[in-house]
Design an enzyme around this catalytic site. Sequence first.
Site, PDB file in Angstrom:
ATOM      1  N   CYS A 254       0.819  -1.222   0.000  1.00 30.03           N
ATOM      2  CA  CYS A 254       0.000   0.000   0.000  1.00 30.03           C
ATOM      3  C   CYS A 254       0.849   1.268   0.000  1.00 30.03           C
ATOM      4  CB  CYS A 254      -0.959  -0.008   1.181  1.00 30.03           C
ATOM      5  SG  CYS A 254      -0.220  -0.390   2.777  1.00 30.03           S
TER       6      CYS A 254
ATOM      7  N   GLY B 198      -3.558   0.073   7.920  1.00 36.26           N
ATOM      8  CA  GLY B 198      -2.590  -0.721   7.175  1.00 36.26           C
ATOM      9  C   GLY B 198      -2.094  -1.926   7.935  1.00 36.26           C
TER      10      GLY B 198
ATOM     11  N   GLU C  82       8.410  -3.405   5.697  1.00 34.88           N
ATOM     12  CA  GLU C  82       7.822  -2.367   4.855  1.00 34.88           C
ATOM     13  C   GLU C  82       8.876  -1.645   4.011  1.00 34.88           C
ATOM     14  OE1 GLU C  82       3.765  -0.724   4.338  1.00 34.88           O
ATOM     15  OE2 GLU C  82       4.654  -2.513   5.232  1.00 34.88           O
TER      16      GLU C  82
ATOM     17  N   HIS D 280      -2.133   6.949   3.884  1.00 36.50           N
ATOM     18  CA  HIS D 280      -0.682   6.959   4.048  1.00 36.50           C
ATOM     19  C   HIS D 280      -0.120   8.264   3.481  1.00 36.50           C
ATOM     20  CE1 HIS D 280      -0.922   3.028   5.501  1.00 36.50           C
ATOM     21  NE2 HIS D 280      -0.355   2.333   4.529  1.00 36.50           N
TER      22      HIS D 280
END
Length: 352
Positions: free
Chosen positions: A153, A183, A205, A245
């Site tokens: 994402c 998330g 991530e 985000h």
Amino acid sequence: MTNKRKVAILGATGAVGQRYIQLLQEHPWFEISVLAASERSAGKKFKDATTWLMDTEMPKEISEMPVANIDVKSAEQTGDFDLVFTSLPSDLAGPVETEFGAHYPVFSKASAHRMDKDVPLIIPEINPDHIELVKVQQKNRNWKGFITTDPNCSTIGMVITLKPLMQFGIQQVMVTTMQALSGAGYPGVPSLDIIDNVIPYISGEEEKMETEALKILGNFNGTTIDYANFQLSASCNRVNVSDGHLESIFVKLAKEPTLEEIQTAFTTFRGEPQTLKLPSAPTQPIIIRHEKNRPQPRYDRDTQQGQSVVIGRLRKDPIMTLKYMCLSHNTVRGAAGGGILSAELYVSKGLA
């Protein structure tokens, strides 16, 4: 489209699975026929198998649907389907998606297969030609179906903004993310960890952002993907925001375009989803806010139904070439909405 495609959703009881359900209501091309989840949910009615997390009511017809187990036999016994959306945790997704991919088109949000050499990693506006890689995959694996994946994402918002800049020659990218709680899934981050706090670490991530972007922005050579050739460094943080985000992005370019040329590159950018007028495509993938304090998650994450990326604070940088803020809705464009848009692209090309 006269006949809707019937879809199965794997991981339907989770937060992203529920977002798929929400976004697929009254979709002109797709209808939900099978919901599947882990063994603890299988056999129950959907309303009894999960806590509904969306800001709309659980659809009545969905609430009464039975939940199948996440295997092909159970799903097929529950109902007919033509393609599969999966939002399973990565540790489950690998073998399950392989089982389904042998028989059906599988559109995966999980990371398990993203970096496989014969699996496309798709953002429909950015690399639509990469969908042809599924033909190589089907030949390699002797499959009737295929697996195609959506990026992380946090990767999606960043890469959508990098594509228009490639005409100026990208050399280096540095990004710092401020990532929403959604998330992390449900129940997500413990409240005592995130209240009055920022967590400067999200497992895996940074590595995903640093590798996935190069695959997405690479070139399909007919057999595999030649990765893009620039340096990318990411630092990822979890913040106390529900959705959206926000990313601080610095880019070094080979050329020295003016701010006006950069703005034009962003605002005029369009991709195949816009040309094809796909149902879930935003009319403008990138939108610039000129206010000095935008974008902000609360006000800008739902821009064009959450499918557009919003840029702000675009300015020159004394070390790199330019810097800007980038906001994307992580469970819409960054998850279920992006997956649905990918499926629409495949269907429009006759591949699903």
